[in-house]
Motif scaffolding. Sequence first.
Motif, PDB file in Angstrom:
ATOM      1  N   SER A  45       0.823  -1.209   0.000  1.00  0.00           N
ATOM      2  CA  SER A  45       0.000   0.000   0.000  1.00  0.00           C
ATOM      3  C   SER A  45       0.858   1.260   0.000  1.00  0.00           C
ATOM      4  CB  SER A  45      -0.911   0.020   1.230  1.00  0.00           C
ATOM      5  OG  SER A  45      -1.845  -1.016   1.158  1.00  0.00           O
ATOM      6  N   SER A  46       0.427   2.226  -0.792  1.00  0.00           N
ATOM      7  CA  SER A  46       1.086   3.533  -0.830  1.00  0.00           C
ATOM      8  C   SER A  46       0.199   4.537  -0.122  1.00  0.00           C
ATOM      9  CB  SER A  46       1.328   3.965  -2.272  1.00  0.00           C
ATOM     10  OG  SER A  46       2.273   3.141  -2.885  1.00  0.00           O
ATOM     11  N   SER A  47       0.620   4.976   1.018  1.00  0.00           N
ATOM     12  CA  SER A  47      -0.211   5.874   1.819  1.00  0.00           C
ATOM     13  C   SER A  47      -0.154   7.301   1.293  1.00  0.00           C
ATOM     14  CB  SER A  47       0.236   5.828   3.278  1.00  0.00           C
ATOM     15  OG  SER A  47       1.603   6.120   3.371  1.00  0.00           O
ATOM     16  N   GLU A  48      -1.187   8.070   1.626  1.00  0.00           N
ATOM     17  CA  GLU A  48      -1.235   9.495   1.314  1.00  0.00           C
ATOM     18  C   GLU A  48      -1.262  10.249   2.639  1.00  0.00           C
ATOM     19  OE1 GLU A  48      -3.432  12.626  -1.649  1.00  0.00           O
ATOM     20  OE2 GLU A  48      -4.486  10.783  -1.119  1.00  0.00           O
ATOM     21  N   VAL A  49      -0.284  11.113   2.813  1.00  0.00           N
ATOM     22  CA  VAL A  49      -0.129  11.849   4.064  1.00  0.00           C
ATOM     23  C   VAL A  49      -0.065  13.337   3.739  1.00  0.00           C
ATOM     24  CG1 VAL A  49       1.281  12.125   6.146  1.00  0.00           C
ATOM     25  CG2 VAL A  49       1.148   9.884   5.024  1.00  0.00           C
ATOM     26  N   GLY A  50      -0.788  14.144   4.532  1.00  0.00           N
ATOM     27  CA  GLY A  50      -0.791  15.585   4.346  1.00  0.00           C
ATOM     28  C   GLY A  50       0.121  16.264   5.348  1.00  0.00           C
ATOM     29  N   TYR A  51       0.913  17.211   4.868  1.00  0.00           N
ATOM     30  CA  TYR A  51       1.836  17.974   5.713  1.00  0.00           C
ATOM     31  C   TYR A  51       1.490  19.450   5.582  1.00  0.00           C
ATOM     32  CZ  TYR A  51       4.419  13.610   5.664  1.00  0.00           C
ATOM     33  OH  TYR A  51       4.785  12.290   5.806  1.00  0.00           O
ATOM     34  N   LYS A  56      -0.039  29.775  15.477  1.00  0.00           N
ATOM     35  CA  LYS A  56      -1.296  30.287  16.031  1.00  0.00           C
ATOM     36  C   LYS A  56      -1.989  31.284  15.105  1.00  0.00           C
ATOM     37  CE  LYS A  56       0.871  33.888  18.787  1.00  0.00           C
ATOM     38  NZ  LYS A  56       1.081  34.438  20.100  1.00  0.00           N
ATOM     39  N   ASN A  57      -1.237  31.890  14.175  1.00  0.00           N
ATOM     40  CA  ASN A  57      -1.813  32.872  13.260  1.00  0.00           C
ATOM     41  C   ASN A  57      -1.815  32.425  11.804  1.00  0.00           C
ATOM     42  OD1 ASN A  57      -2.100  34.815  15.370  1.00  0.00           O
ATOM     43  ND2 ASN A  57       0.085  35.182  15.220  1.00  0.00           N
ATOM     44  N   TYR A  58      -1.357  31.210  11.544  1.00  0.00           N
ATOM     45  CA  TYR A  58      -1.167  30.795  10.154  1.00  0.00           C
ATOM     46  C   TYR A  58      -1.479  29.315   9.991  1.00  0.00           C
ATOM     47  CZ  TYR A  58       1.275  29.716   5.789  1.00  0.00           C
ATOM     48  OH  TYR A  58       1.591  29.281   4.534  1.00  0.00           O
ATOM     49  N   LEU A  59      -2.291  29.003   8.990  1.00  0.00           N
ATOM     50  CA  LEU A  59      -2.587  27.616   8.640  1.00  0.00           C
ATOM     51  C   LEU A  59      -2.266  27.463   7.162  1.00  0.00           C
ATOM     52  CD1 LEU A  59      -3.817  24.842   9.340  1.00  0.00           C
ATOM     53  CD2 LEU A  59      -6.039  25.783   8.712  1.00  0.00           C
ATOM     54  N   GLY A  60      -1.169  26.779   6.880  1.00  0.00           N
ATOM     55  CA  GLY A  60      -0.738  26.604   5.490  1.00  0.00           C
ATOM     56  C   GLY A  60      -1.629  25.653   4.732  1.00  0.00           C
ATOM     57  N   GLU A  61      -1.314  25.473   3.470  1.00  0.00           N
ATOM     58  CA  GLU A  61      -2.053  24.539   2.624  1.00  0.00           C
ATOM     59  C   GLU A  61      -1.486  23.137   2.814  1.00  0.00           C
ATOM     60  OE1 GLU A  61      -2.430  25.705  -1.444  1.00  0.00           O
ATOM     61  OE2 GLU A  61      -2.705  27.805  -0.908  1.00  0.00           O
ATOM     62  N   VAL A  62      -2.337  22.145   2.614  1.00  0.00           N
ATOM     63  CA  VAL A  62      -1.903  20.754   2.732  1.00  0.00           C
ATOM     64  C   VAL A  62      -0.999  20.407   1.553  1.00  0.00           C
ATOM     65  CG1 VAL A  62      -2.642  18.337   2.739  1.00  0.00           C
ATOM     66  CG2 VAL A  62      -4.000  20.055   3.941  1.00  0.00           C
ATOM     67  N   PHE A  63       0.189  19.891   1.863  1.00  0.00           N
ATOM     68  CA  PHE A  63       1.082  19.333   0.851  1.00  0.00           C
ATOM     69  C   PHE A  63       0.944  17.824   0.980  1.00  0.00           C
ATOM     70  CE2 PHE A  63       4.892  17.709  -1.026  1.00  0.00           C
ATOM     71  CZ  PHE A  63       5.159  18.576  -2.076  1.00  0.00           C
ATOM     72  N   ALA A  64       0.262  17.194   0.023  1.00  0.00           N
ATOM     73  CA  ALA A  64       0.001  15.757   0.105  1.00  0.00           C
ATOM     74  C   ALA A  64       1.140  14.974  -0.530  1.00  0.00           C
ATOM     75  CB  ALA A  64      -1.311  15.419  -0.580  1.00  0.00           C
ATOM     76  N   VAL A  65       1.635  13.991   0.208  1.00  0.00           N
ATOM     77  CA  VAL A  65       2.681  13.099  -0.291  1.00  0.00           C
ATOM     78  C   VAL A  65       2.074  11.711  -0.407  1.00  0.00           C
ATOM     79  CG1 VAL A  65       4.923  12.067   0.200  1.00  0.00           C
ATOM     80  CG2 VAL A  65       4.520  14.476   0.735  1.00  0.00           C
TER      81      VAL A  65
END
Length: 106
Positions: A45-51, A56-65
């Motif tokens: 299985s090849s998993s998909e993980v979001g980084y 506290k003031n910033y929520l970046g975009e998900v970088f999916a690997v």
Amino acid sequence: MSLGAWSFSHHSRDDGAVYSNKFSVNNAAILNFHVVQWADGSSWSSSEVGYLLVNKNYLGEVFAVYGRYTDENRDFQIKAPGFGEYQVMVLNLNDYTISGNGYVTF
């Protein structure tokens, strides 16, 4: 030099996010991510993980690997927008448990 690191074992989607330790960035910078990840219980299985880079003031975009990385790191970059104290948020995007670890450098 490692800024932040994390690890997780048998982590399900329902467990919520895994976070790295907090680390400081002095200005806008390109951060180098080095990750290892795999699906538990299956060698194929090849998993998909979001980084995400967060504070506290910033929520970046998900970088999916997507993939299985056990014998070598999967490397990518995310830009820190500016000065601050950050953490890496790791999300399991699969319906099964995963394990892995990683770290961030300048």
